[in-house]
Design a protein around this motif. Structure first.
Motif, PDB file in Angstrom:
ATOM      1  N   UNK A  18       0.746  -1.184  -0.080  1.00 17.61           N
ATOM      2  CA  UNK A  18       0.046   0.034   0.020  1.00 17.61           C
ATOM      3  C   UNK A  18       0.927   1.205   0.204  1.00 17.61           C
ATOM      4  N   UNK A  19       1.970   1.172   0.713  1.00 14.48           N
ATOM      5  CA  UNK A  19       2.752   2.504   0.700  1.00 14.48           C
ATOM      6  C   UNK A  19       3.531   2.529  -0.355  1.00 14.48           C
ATOM      7  N   UNK A  20       3.916   1.474  -1.054  1.00 14.84           N
ATOM      8  CA  UNK A  20       4.435   1.727  -2.708  1.00 14.84           C
ATOM      9  C   UNK A  20       3.343   2.217  -3.563  1.00 14.84           C
ATOM     10  N   UNK A  21       2.382   1.738  -3.596  1.00 17.84           N
ATOM     11  CA  UNK A  21       1.219   2.104  -4.338  1.00 17.84           C
ATOM     12  C   UNK A  21       0.891   3.576  -4.225  1.00 17.84           C
ATOM     13  N   UNK A  22       0.656   4.304  -2.840  1.00 16.49           N
ATOM     14  CA  UNK A  22       0.842   5.533  -2.788  1.00 16.49           C
ATOM     15  C   UNK A  22       1.799   6.302  -3.097  1.00 16.49           C
ATOM     16  N   UNK A  23       2.882   5.979  -3.317  1.00 18.61           N
ATOM     17  CA  UNK A  23       4.132   6.611  -3.854  1.00 18.61           C
ATOM     18  C   UNK A  23       3.815   6.766  -5.611  1.00 18.61           C
ATOM     19  N   UNK A  24       3.221   5.787  -6.225  1.00 20.83           N
ATOM     20  CA  UNK A  24       3.285   5.427  -7.793  1.00 20.83           C
ATOM     21  C   UNK A  24       1.734   6.189  -8.302  1.00 20.83           C
ATOM     22  N   UNK A  25       0.674   6.121  -7.353  1.00 18.96           N
ATOM     23  CA  UNK A  25      -0.640   6.569  -7.974  1.00 18.96           C
ATOM     24  C   UNK A  25      -0.781   7.882  -7.578  1.00 18.96           C
ATOM     25  N   UNK A  26      -1.338   8.856  -8.174  1.00 16.10           N
ATOM     26  CA  UNK A  26      -1.537  10.025  -7.730  1.00 16.10           C
ATOM     27  C   UNK A  26      -2.875  10.124  -6.592  1.00 16.10           C
ATOM     28  N   UNK A  27      -2.806  11.158  -5.641  1.00 12.56           N
ATOM     29  CA  UNK A  27      -3.586  11.153  -4.540  1.00 12.56           C
ATOM     30  C   UNK A  27      -4.769  12.259  -5.279  1.00 12.56           C
ATOM     31  N   UNK A  28      -5.847  11.737  -5.613  1.00  6.92           N
ATOM     32  CA  UNK A  28      -6.662  12.702  -6.382  1.00  6.92           C
ATOM     33  C   UNK A  28      -7.915  12.863  -5.515  1.00  6.92           C
ATOM     34  N   UNK A  29      -8.316  14.052  -5.167  1.00  9.49           N
ATOM     35  CA  UNK A  29      -9.521  14.357  -4.557  1.00  9.49           C
ATOM     36  C   UNK A  29     -10.820  14.680  -5.428  1.00  9.49           C
ATOM     37  N   UNK A  30     -11.775  14.366  -5.316  1.00 14.47           N
ATOM     38  CA  UNK A  30     -12.911  14.605  -6.139  1.00 14.47           C
ATOM     39  C   UNK A  30     -13.230  16.026  -6.032  1.00 14.47           C
ATOM     40  N   UNK A  31     -12.760  16.743  -4.923  1.00 15.67           N
ATOM     41  CA  UNK A  31     -13.078  18.240  -4.873  1.00 15.67           C
ATOM     42  C   UNK A  31     -11.741  18.707  -4.750  1.00 15.67           C
ATOM     43  N   UNK A  32     -11.461  19.800  -5.648  1.00 20.02           N
ATOM     44  CA  UNK A  32     -10.328  20.393  -5.380  1.00 20.02           C
ATOM     45  C   UNK A  32     -10.587  21.982  -5.454  1.00 20.02           C
ATOM     46  N   UNK A  33     -10.188  22.607  -4.342  1.00 18.66           N
ATOM     47  CA  UNK A  33     -10.631  24.106  -3.981  1.00 18.66           C
ATOM     48  C   UNK A  33      -9.481  24.649  -4.424  1.00 18.66           C
ATOM     49  N   UNK A  34      -9.280  25.651  -5.465  1.00 16.66           N
ATOM     50  CA  UNK A  34      -8.414  26.413  -5.896  1.00 16.66           C
ATOM     51  C   UNK A  34      -8.191  27.790  -5.098  1.00 16.66           C
ATOM     52  N   UNK A  35      -9.228  28.241  -4.703  1.00 16.06           N
ATOM     53  CA  UNK A  35      -9.296  29.502  -3.768  1.00 16.06           C
ATOM     54  C   UNK A  35     -10.274  29.708  -3.122  1.00 16.06           C
ATOM     55  N   UNK A  36     -10.369  30.783  -1.728  1.00 18.90           N
ATOM     56  CA  UNK A  36     -11.388  30.783  -1.025  1.00 18.90           C
ATOM     57  C   UNK A  36     -11.156  32.193  -0.812  1.00 18.90           C
ATOM     58  N   UNK A  37     -11.946  33.220  -1.103  1.00 18.47           N
ATOM     59  CA  UNK A  37     -11.730  34.518  -0.870  1.00 18.47           C
ATOM     60  C   UNK A  37     -13.092  35.599  -0.425  1.00 18.47           C
ATOM     61  N   UNK A  38     -12.560  36.503   0.399  1.00 14.59           N
ATOM     62  CA  UNK A  38     -13.619  37.415   0.889  1.00 14.59           C
ATOM     63  C   UNK A  38     -13.563  38.471   0.271  1.00 14.59           C
TER      64      UNK A  38
END
Length: 138
Positions: A18-38
């Motif tokens: 599992x540790x080796x796979x986590x190094x090879x496979x990208x950790x992709x989140x289904x929600x990517x927040x680019x910015x949060x501004x007021x």
């Protein structure tokens, strides 16, 4: 070899794999927040949602934090559940709508005084993501 040794060895091999796979496979989140501004009473949340279907369901939490104490401001935090539409969106909303709290307004924050920053988080199953926005004075 005993059953206990076999079990311990199997767990160790699985953990290493599992540790080796986590190094090879990208950790992709289904929600990517680019910015949060007021700005000017409006929160803008720039995000991209990636999912197999048209929507991705997730729990959300939105808070305004006091920049001096790094603690959530009472009356400016909320949470809920939302079906996020896939694709990119710059979502604009009032502080009340963003936090889900009717008491969270620019006037309320001005009455407290000081500087603040937004924090948003999303959770689905055992995973999640979060984003801290820049400091602002209302």
């Amino acid at each position: 070899m005993s059953t206990a040794h076999l079990a311990i060895g199997s767990v160790a091999v699985l953990a290493a794999a599992q540790g080796l796979l986590s190094l090879v496979l990208p950790d992709v989140s289904p929600i990517e927040v680019h910015s949060l501004k007021y700005a000017n009473g409006i929160m803008t949340q720039s995000r991209t949602v990636s999912a197999d279907g048209e929507f991705f369901p997730a729990e959300w939490r939105a808070e305004i934090h006091d920049a001096d104490t790094n603690k959530p401001v009472e009356g400016c935090a909320g949470s809920g559940f939302w079906n996020y539409q896939t694709g990119h969106l710059d979502a604009e909303m009032t502080l009340m709508r963003w936090t889900g709290s009717d008491t969270c307004t620019p006037e309320y924050l001005r009455s407290i005084g000081g500087r603040f920053y937004p924090v948003a988080s999303w959770h689905w199953g055992n995973d999640g993501t979060s984003k801290k926005g820049g400091t602002f004075a209302p």
